[in-house]
Design a protein around this motif. Structure first.
Motif, short mmCIF file in Angstrom:
data_model
loop_
_atom_site.label_atom_id
_atom_site.label_comp_id
_atom_site.label_asym_id
_atom_site.label_seq_id
_atom_site.Cartn_x
_atom_site.Cartn_y
_atom_site.Cartn_z
N LYS A 156 0.81 -1.22 0.00
CA LYS A 156 0.00 0.00 0.00
C LYS A 156 0.84 1.26 0.00
O LYS A 156 0.42 2.30 -0.51
CB LYS A 156 -0.94 -0.01 1.21
N ASP A 157 2.06 1.17 0.58
CA ASP A 157 2.94 2.35 0.62
C ASP A 157 3.75 2.50 -0.66
O ASP A 157 4.61 3.38 -0.76
CB ASP A 157 3.86 2.30 1.84
N GLY A 158 3.49 1.60 -1.65
CA GLY A 158 4.20 1.68 -2.93
C GLY A 158 5.46 0.85 -3.01
O GLY A 158 6.04 0.70 -4.09
N SER A 159 5.90 0.30 -1.87
CA SER A 159 7.10 -0.54 -1.89
C SER A 159 6.79 -1.90 -2.52
O SER A 159 5.63 -2.31 -2.60
CB SER A 159 7.64 -0.74 -0.47
N ILE A 160 7.84 -2.57 -2.97
CA ILE A 160 7.68 -3.85 -3.64
C ILE A 160 8.19 -4.97 -2.72
O ILE A 160 9.33 -4.92 -2.24
CB ILE A 160 8.44 -3.89 -4.97
N TYR A 161 7.34 -5.96 -2.47
CA TYR A 161 7.72 -7.11 -1.66
C TYR A 161 7.97 -8.30 -2.57
O TYR A 161 7.15 -8.62 -3.43
CB TYR A 161 6.62 -7.44 -0.66
N GLU A 162 9.12 -8.95 -2.39
CA GLU A 162 9.46 -10.14 -3.18
C GLU A 162 9.21 -11.38 -2.34
O GLU A 162 9.94 -11.66 -1.38
CB GLU A 162 10.92 -10.09 -3.62
N GLY A 163 8.17 -12.13 -2.68
CA GLY A 163 7.87 -13.36 -1.96
C GLY A 163 8.66 -14.52 -2.53
O GLY A 163 8.74 -14.71 -3.74
N VAL A 164 9.28 -15.29 -1.63
CA VAL A 164 10.12 -16.42 -2.03
C VAL A 164 9.36 -17.70 -1.70
O VAL A 164 9.01 -17.95 -0.56
CB VAL A 164 11.47 -16.40 -1.30
N TYR A 165 9.13 -18.53 -2.73
CA TYR A 165 8.32 -19.73 -2.56
C TYR A 165 9.03 -20.93 -3.16
O TYR A 165 9.97 -20.80 -3.95
CB TYR A 165 6.96 -19.56 -3.23
N GLY A 166 8.56 -22.11 -2.78
CA GLY A 166 9.15 -23.32 -3.32
C GLY A 166 8.12 -24.40 -3.54
O GLY A 166 7.07 -24.43 -2.89
N ILE A 167 8.42 -25.29 -4.49
CA ILE A 167 7.61 -26.48 -4.73
C ILE A 167 8.55 -27.64 -5.03
O ILE A 167 9.58 -27.45 -5.68
CB ILE A 167 6.61 -26.27 -5.90
N ASN A 168 8.21 -28.80 -4.53
CA ASN A 168 9.02 -30.00 -4.71
C ASN A 168 9.23 -30.28 -6.20
O ASN A 168 8.28 -30.33 -6.97
CB ASN A 168 8.31 -31.18 -4.04
N VAL A 169 10.50 -30.49 -6.57
CA VAL A 169 10.83 -30.79 -7.97
C VAL A 169 10.08 -32.03 -8.46
O VAL A 169 9.72 -32.12 -9.64
CB VAL A 169 12.36 -31.00 -8.10
N ALA A 170 9.81 -32.98 -7.56
CA ALA A 170 9.12 -34.21 -7.96
C ALA A 170 7.72 -33.94 -8.48
O ALA A 170 7.14 -34.79 -9.17
CB ALA A 170 9.06 -35.17 -6.77
#
Length: 318
Positions: free
Chosen positions: A26-40
């Protein structure tokens, strides 16, 4: 000599696709979310294909496309989460589609970047114990969390529960004919970090006549085995008819637990079956390497009851 880069069965490690989703605060800043999923669970990662829209579908379903003869629905994960996406001028967005396969279903998920493959020990993964406050993404949609470089936190998404909530499939083990289910007695140790999966499978095992002992991960599963052995001693192999275990679990995964069980003379003769959403071609082979008697893909009622019955009857006749 085995390649050190090969993920060894029973090593209690998994490989994750590290992907990113950007959110404009909301303040205009950018949040980078780090996620993962099993390669299988990942069939492949591709650039954005040309999609055919599905009239009347939910807005987060961007459309469908043909992947070598298979029609694949494509979900905009950020849109489903309800986050505000910055423009490509505001964030380094490189859209990719992660083609996943679990429960024998192919689904594509649009992400903002796919960075790398990470190898992580399940011992370094903690269960989610908080809500992350990003739209629909609460702790029930997170398999676990782990720290990576620079103190960042990577969230391992439970895409199966997301897909179930979207209505692509329904998780249940309802048998078409209850009278056809073979009946047994004794105990089953059920090991799964998902409370929903435990509830569904405990109910199904109850219909087969079993009493169920529950554990939330491999570490806890081994503790339950020790507790049962302290009660029944060497007679445990006659009381505990089956161990039914998930594979992906924090602290200790199913493969590592199975390897430890198979190496223990007190427990190695108790049949173990894996029940997992991973439906790739190699999981059954990996399971047999650590001593599993069978492999079930969640939640297939036709195979669940017959596979368990066949394995138990085979054990009785051996």
């Amino acid at each position: 000599m085995a390649d050190d880069k090969t993920l060894k069965v029973g090593s209690n490690e998994l490989e994750l696709v590290d992907f990113r989703l950007y959110k404009k605060e909301k303040d205009g800043s950018i949040y980078e979310g780090v996620y993962g999923i099993n390669v299988a669970k990942v069939r492949e990662i591709i650039k954005m294909p040309e999609l055919t829209e599905l009239p009347g579908s939910e807005d987060y379903i961007e459309g469908i496309f043909d992947l070598r003869g298979v029609v694949v629905p494509v979900v905009d994960l950020a849109k489903w989460m309800g986050i505000t996406v910055p423009s490509e001028e505001e964030a380094p967005i490189k859209k990719r589609v992660i083609i996943t396969e679990f429960n024998n279903i192919l689904i594509g998920f649009i992400v903002h970047d796919a960075k790398r493959i990470r190898r992580i020990s399940w011992a370094d993964i903690e269960p989610a114990s908080f809500g992350v406050g990003q739209g629909k993404l609460d702790k029930s949609k997170i398999t676990g969390i782990t720290r990576i470089e620079n103190g960042e936190i990577l969230l391992i998404l439970d895409l199966e529960s997301i897909v179930e909530e979207m209505g692509f499939f329904e998780a249940n083990l309802e048998a078409a004919d209850l009278d056809s289910i073979e009946k047994f007695d004794g105990l089953v140790l059920l090991v799964d970090d998902s409370a929903t999966a435990r509830r569904i499978e405990k109910d199904a095992l109850g219909k087969m006549g079993f009493d169920v002992v529950e554990a939330r991960n491999g570490e806890e599963g081994l503790q339950k085995l020790e507790e049962l052995y302290s009660i029944y001693g060497d007679n445990l192999k006659n009381k505990l008819r089956l161990i039914l275990s998930d594979i992906e679990m924090p602290k200790m995964d199913g493969y590592h637990m199975a390897a430890k069980i198979h190496a223990d003379n007190r427990f190695k003769d108790i049949p173990l079956i894996f029940s997992s959403s991973i439906s790739d071609a190699f999981s059954d082979i990996r399971g047999k390497e650590v001593g599993a008697e069978g492999y079930l893909v969640k939640f297939n009622s036709d195979k669940f009851y017959t596979e368990i019955a066949n394995i138990l009857k085979k054990q009785q006749n051996s």
